[in-house]
Write an enzyme that holds these catalytic residues in place. Structure first.
Site, PDB file in Angstrom:
ATOM      1  CE  LYS A  95      -4.554   0.563   0.676  1.00  0.00           C
ATOM      2  NZ  LYS A  95      -5.522  -0.333  -0.392  1.00  0.00           N
ATOM      3  CB  THR A 115      -2.890  -3.328  -0.558  1.00  0.00           C
ATOM      4  OG1 THR A 115      -4.037  -2.830  -0.954  1.00  0.00           O
ATOM      5  CG2 THR A 115      -2.034  -4.210  -1.277  1.00  0.00           C
ATOM      6  NE  ARG A 126      27.852  29.646  -9.116  1.00  0.00           N
ATOM      7  CZ  ARG A 126      27.704  28.378  -9.560  1.00  0.00           C
ATOM      8  NH1 ARG A 126      27.550  28.161 -10.894  1.00  0.00           N
ATOM      9  NH2 ARG A 126      27.940  27.661  -9.073  1.00  0.00           N
ATOM     10  CD  GLN A 170      30.463  20.068  -9.908  1.00  0.00           C
ATOM     11  OE1 GLN A 170      30.128  21.066  -9.656  1.00  0.00           O
ATOM     12  NE2 GLN A 170      30.426  19.788 -11.190  1.00  0.00           N
ATOM     13  CG  HIS A 203      21.340  27.392 -14.134  1.00  0.00           C
ATOM     14  ND1 HIS A 203      22.426  27.225 -13.309  1.00  0.00           N
ATOM     15  CD2 HIS A 203      21.132  26.332 -14.783  1.00  0.00           C
ATOM     16  CE1 HIS A 203      22.948  25.877 -13.805  1.00  0.00           C
ATOM     17  NE2 HIS A 203      22.267  25.479 -14.568  1.00  0.00           N
TER      18      HIS A 203
HETATM   19  O1  LIG Z   1      28.620  24.729  -9.747  1.00  0.00           O
HETATM   20  C1  LIG Z   1      28.352  24.349 -10.867  1.00  0.00           C
HETATM   21  N1  LIG Z   1      28.761  23.188 -11.527  1.00  0.00           N
HETATM   22  C2  LIG Z   1      28.982  22.888 -12.872  1.00  0.00           C
HETATM   23  O2  LIG Z   1      29.532  21.975 -13.257  1.00  0.00           O
HETATM   24  C3  LIG Z   1      28.310  23.885 -13.681  1.00  0.00           C
HETATM   25  N2  LIG Z   1      28.246  23.908 -14.957  1.00  0.00           N
HETATM   26  C4  LIG Z   1      27.617  25.055 -15.030  1.00  0.00           C
HETATM   27  O3  LIG Z   1      27.309  25.611 -16.274  1.00  0.00           O
HETATM   28  N3  LIG Z   1      27.320  25.902 -14.251  1.00  0.00           N
HETATM   29  C5  LIG Z   1      27.965  25.107 -13.082  1.00  0.00           C
HETATM   30  N4  LIG Z   1      27.939  25.519 -11.672  1.00  0.00           N
END
Ligand SMILES: O=c1[nH]c(=O)c2[nH]c(=O)[nH]c2[nH]1
Length: 318
Positions: free
Chosen positions: A13, A58, A185, A251, A279
């Protein structure tokens, strides 16, 4: 027909919505869960020869969820409740060997009133769209007296944004590159993280009703039995790093988040983050002689939902 065979079967369920109030003498405590109960076991015949004698309906799984929500002393912790529910089901039904319980816990925080933020005894606010997620697999395939469990918990839909402290430059530039390198940014993401605890063994219920479920005394901080504190620390660590890290990229910031979760929670063996890069594009106003694109002057942005970057990684204990 004879050339095919059933190779996997699981049913249950989904979307069992449950709300529970625990009325303490001074404060009420509440939880709201979306629960899913999925079972595996000797159920093949229900598929292959229409044998319903092996089927726990269920609808009954839904009723068991409400029954345990009423009777379990562990209802306020989604990890413990899921472990209790899974243990109950595999202990009650001889032919069910595995229960997979997932819970989404919705936010309800106590309302704080007045100048000194007095916590109200029985009023709450939905103070965020993020959810505490839990997936528990209780495994009885090694015998009903030899139960083991895997627990993965986390957070979903934690939406954050910062207006400084995030750069992105030094990436590959070639004939496909149009992105501007920036020393600052807008950074926004909807954090999704999931951490896995070390596997655990469970005591089978000792009472006839199969309701008895014990947790070890004096469990270690950061262990699965301390899961409420683990999720609070993971949320804090994520928000802390997001706000304070001078981000070189999603990353690099993600990796620091994962390192913190592992360092702060002894029972966690790995954590996976999925971070969409939502973005915010500065509007180009060069046509009218206004600079809105260099980082220091970028003030008007187009929030974009698609496409987004999607950065993910798993960080594991060595
Ligand atoms: O932090 C980011 N990692 C990316 O791999 C990436 N690629 C991108 O176009 N902008 C960003 N920003």
């Amino acid at each position: 027909m004879s050339e095919s065979v059933l190779t996997h079967a699981r049913y249950g369920k989904d979307f069992i919505r449950v709300f529970r109030v625990v009325r303490g003498s001074e404060f009420h405590h509440i939880v709201e869960y979306n629960v899913s109960v999925m079972l595996e076991g000797d159920i093949e015949s229900s598929y292959t020869v229409a044998d319903n004698s092996v089927v726990v309906a269920t609808d009954s799984m839904k009723n068991i969820t409400y029954y345990l929500a009423k009777t379990s002393p562990h209802i306020l912790s989604p990890e413990r409740f899921a472990l209790h529910l899974g243990t109950y089901i595999v202990s009650k039904y001889a032919h069910i060997h595995r229960a997979i319980i997932t819970i989404e816990k919705l936010r309800w925080s106590r309302i704080a009133l007045g100048a000194n933020d007095q916590p109200h005894p029985h009023s709450f606010i939905r103070d965020g769209d993020d959810k505490h997620t839990v997936e528990v697999e209780v495994d009885a395939s090694a015998g009903k007296d030899n139960l083991s469990a895997k627990v993965t918990s986390g957070i979903a839909d934690l939406l954050v944004l910062k207006t400084a402290g995030s750069a992105f430059y030094g990436y590959i530039r070639d004939e496909h590159t149009t992105l501007m390198e920036v020393d600052d940014r807008i950074l926004s993401t909807s954090v999704d993280l999931a951490y896995t605890f070390a596997p655990l063994s469970l005591s089978p219920p000792s009472d006839a009703k199969k309701l008895d479920f014990t947790i070890p005394e004096g469990f270690a901080p950061g262990s699965v039995w301390d899961a409420d504190n683990v999720v609070a620390r993971a949320r804090n660590a994520t928000l802390d790093i997001f706000a304070l890290d001078d981000s070189a990229s999603v990353q690099a910031t993600l990796f620091k988040m994962g390192q913190r979760v592992i360092a702060e929670n002894a029972g966690v063996v790995s954590v996976t983050y999925k971070l969409p890069n939502k973005h915010y594009i500065p509007v180009n106003m060069n046509y009218i002689g206004i600079d809105n694109t260099t980082p220091a002057n970028a003030e008007v942005f187009v929030p974009t939902s698609a496409p987004s970057g999607l950065i993910s990684a798993t960080i594991s204990r060595k």
